[in-house]
Design a protein around this motif. Structure first.
Motif, mmCIF file in Angstrom:
data_model
loop_
_atom_site.group_PDB
_atom_site.id
_atom_site.type_symbol
_atom_site.label_atom_id
_atom_site.label_comp_id
_atom_site.label_asym_id
_atom_site.label_seq_id
_atom_site.Cartn_x
_atom_site.Cartn_y
_atom_site.Cartn_z
ATOM 1 N N VAL A 110 41.378 30.056 12.029
ATOM 2 C CA VAL A 110 41.094 29.341 13.109
ATOM 3 C C VAL A 110 41.514 28.050 13.131
ATOM 4 N N LYS A 111 42.527 27.675 14.200
ATOM 5 C CA LYS A 111 43.121 26.237 14.353
ATOM 6 C C LYS A 111 42.634 25.454 15.281
ATOM 7 N N GLU A 112 42.760 24.355 15.621
ATOM 8 C CA GLU A 112 42.221 23.446 16.627
ATOM 9 C C GLU A 112 42.444 24.018 17.999
ATOM 10 N N ASP A 141 35.418 15.705 14.135
ATOM 11 C CA ASP A 141 34.919 16.556 15.403
ATOM 12 C C ASP A 141 35.843 17.692 15.379
ATOM 13 N N ILE A 142 37.021 17.565 15.286
ATOM 14 C CA ILE A 142 38.065 18.760 15.281
ATOM 15 C C ILE A 142 37.537 19.964 14.127
ATOM 16 N N MET A 143 37.419 19.399 12.960
ATOM 17 C CA MET A 143 36.781 20.370 11.989
ATOM 18 C C MET A 143 35.689 21.268 12.371
ATOM 19 N N THR A 144 34.681 20.171 13.044
ATOM 20 C CA THR A 144 33.246 20.778 13.335
ATOM 21 C C THR A 144 33.684 22.119 14.531
ATOM 22 N N PRO A 172 36.850 16.670 2.947
ATOM 23 C CA PRO A 172 36.185 15.232 3.046
ATOM 24 C C PRO A 172 35.564 15.250 4.370
ATOM 25 N N PHE A 173 35.592 16.062 5.447
ATOM 26 C CA PHE A 173 35.015 15.826 6.629
ATOM 27 C C PHE A 173 33.678 16.710 6.839
ATOM 28 N N TYR A 204 45.732 21.835 7.837
ATOM 29 C CA TYR A 204 44.675 21.041 8.507
ATOM 30 C C TYR A 204 44.821 19.639 8.588
ATOM 31 N N GLY A 205 45.838 19.140 8.144
ATOM 32 C CA GLY A 205 46.262 17.743 8.333
ATOM 33 C C GLY A 205 46.792 17.587 9.793
#
Ligand SMILES: Cc1ncc(COP(=O)(O)O)c(C=O)c1O
Length: 462
Positions: A422-424, A344-347, A255-256, A280-281
């Motif tokens: 790859v996490k935040e 932003d985080i996902m990017t 969605p992002f 990723y939530g």
């Protein structure tokens, strides 16, 4: 004996209890392991003993094997601590918690583009596994009710999915007595196709399973094409076969990052979606979600009204009691980050994933198998090496990195991959350090030569 020389026995036990935690007797005795001790111990000693022991676990920040969130903001931590004692199922006692879970369900239904005319319903679960079981059970019920109404036999339900699904799908088929029609993968193609699905579905198919963000390679089944096929089958043959989308990982990413990609409730046959809040939530482990496009997709028969906890509570779950804190933490993230914060985080995660994938490919030593990156992970095979990805994984462990190696499911079992999630909190600096250590491990194994080849697979995949 050394202890006699030091005369340790002279210090009476009672005297040693009134000392510092590390000076207390609990640190020169074995910790109880098999039988509950008659007497307890001071809280600080119990805490410290267990705390030290847990240092033997891997470091969550270096755990690139798991999709599961290892870090949250201090304010989220505080909310989690505040709500640790609340049982999620007691919604008569904790009505506000229940309202908060409903708000999350509403937000997710909209995030997944439920049409306005639909009344979406859903619930928080312990993770995607419970959510998938609940989604598929609903489809089994709906199918059976329809068959019975039509006066047709309802004793041979089947479910169609690819071998790219998580084990929980196979578990559902076995636990709930549904024939599993598993479509094998092929080398170089690690998802299913609509053509495969067309060959397997029939009037007894309760649902087709499709994944966005496969566990093995982070890829996506062609959900839109499968939907179009099923719409066509509905028109021509009258079989109304729903799709349950496993968005355990991809549900909180697409969605992002790919808002225009149609994989969700925009598609006619997509009737239910699960997502892991704890992937990723961006919430700690213990939360997933099942969302039904419309109330009519969840047979009322499966909802239990419970009255012994106070008021009348509708309940649709596999387990009963559980903590509320991760549900609260999910709501915290949704309102704290908003769509922009998640984006932003996902990017950043995608930037770092693409960088990592690019560096590995440019080294000439690895081949990327998820070229079409849907969720931030990198899955690679080794090119012309005298050693295996399992050895590389083991070597990296010496430096503290947890990077799993595994073989792909049938019929691509001969493909062994290394997967990095790859996490935040895995920023560019960490990616660079991983790359350095990965290359060093590679060169060490190269020097050790082929004699070191070993076919073990010690890393569990989850
Ligand atoms: C695609 C997919 N589905 C389902 C699951 C199970 O999810 P959970 O661990 O939230 O139960 C996973 C876990 O990694 C997964 O990757």
């Amino acid at each position: 004996m050394l202890s006699e020389k030091l005369d340790l026995g002279k210090l009476k036990r009672s005297e040693r209890e009134h000392t510092t935690t590390y000076g207390s007797r609990y640190f020169s005795e074995s910790i109880p392991k098999y039988e509950m001790p008659e007497d307890g111990m001071p809280a600080k000693a119990a805490y410290q003993l267990i705390h030290e022991e847990l240092n033997l676990d891997g470091n969550p920040a270096l755990n690139l094997a798991s999709f599961v969130t290892t870090w949250m903001e201090p304010e989220a931590d505080q909310l989690i601590m505040d709500t640790m004692g609340k049982n999620y199922v007691d919604n008569d006692e904790y009505p506000q918690t229940s309202k908060i879970q409903d708000r999350v369900v509403n937000m997710l239904a909209r995030l997944f583009n439920a049409p306005h005319e639909c009344k979406s319903v859903g619930t928080g679960t312990i993770g995607s596994s419970e959510a998938i079981m609940l989604g598929l059970l609903a489809h089994k019920w709906t199918w059976r009710q329809r068959r019975e109404k039509e006066g047709k036999p309802a004793d041979k339900p089947n479910i169609v999915m690819g071998a790219d699904v998580h084990t929980v799908w196979e578990k559902f088929a076995r636990y709930f007595d549904v024939e599993l029609k598993l479509i094998p993968l092929t080398r170089d193609h690690y998802t299913i196709t609509a053509r495969d699905v067309a060959q397997e579905v029939d009037e007894n198919t309760i649902a087709v399973g499709a994944v966005i963000g496969t566990t093995f390679a982070g890829q996506m089944d062609p959900i839109k094409e499968i939907n179009d096929l099923l719409v066509d089958i509905k028109k021509t043959k009258g079989w109304d076969i729903p799709i349950h989308v496993d968005g355990a990982s991809g549900g909180f990413v697409a969605p992002f990052i790919f808002p225009d990609m149609e994989w969700d409730f925009r598609l006619e046959q997509v009737k239910s979606i699960n997502v892991s809040g704890h992937k990723y939530g961006l919430v700690y482990p213990g939360v997933g979600w099942i969302i039904f496009k419309d109330k009519s997709d969840l047979p009322e028969d499966l909802i239990f009204d419970i009255n012994y906890l106070g008021g009348l509570m509708p309940n649709y779950s596999l387990n009963f009691s559980k903590g509320s804190s991760t549900i609260i933490a999910q709501y915290y993230n949704l309102i704290r980050l908003g769509r922009k914060g998640y984006k932003d985080i996902m990017t950043n995660m995608f930037d770092n994933t693409l960088y990592l994938a690019g560096e590995l490919e440019n080294s000439g030593k690895f081949e990327l198998i998820n070229k079409n990156i849907i969720v931030p992970l990198v899955a690679v095979t080794l090119k012309n090496a005298d050693f295996t990805v399992f050895q590389l994984s083991e070597k990296l462990r010496e430096k503290g990195w947890i990077v799993p190696a595994y073989t792909l499911p049938a019929d691509a079992e001969d493909v062994a991959v290394l997967r990095i999630v790859v996490k935040e909190n895995f920023g560019r600096d960490m990616v660079e350090m991983l790359l350095e250590d990965l290359m060093e491990a590679y060169h060490k194994l190269e020097k050790e030569g082929p004699k070191a080849v070993k076919e073990s697979n010690p890393t569990l995949l989850y």
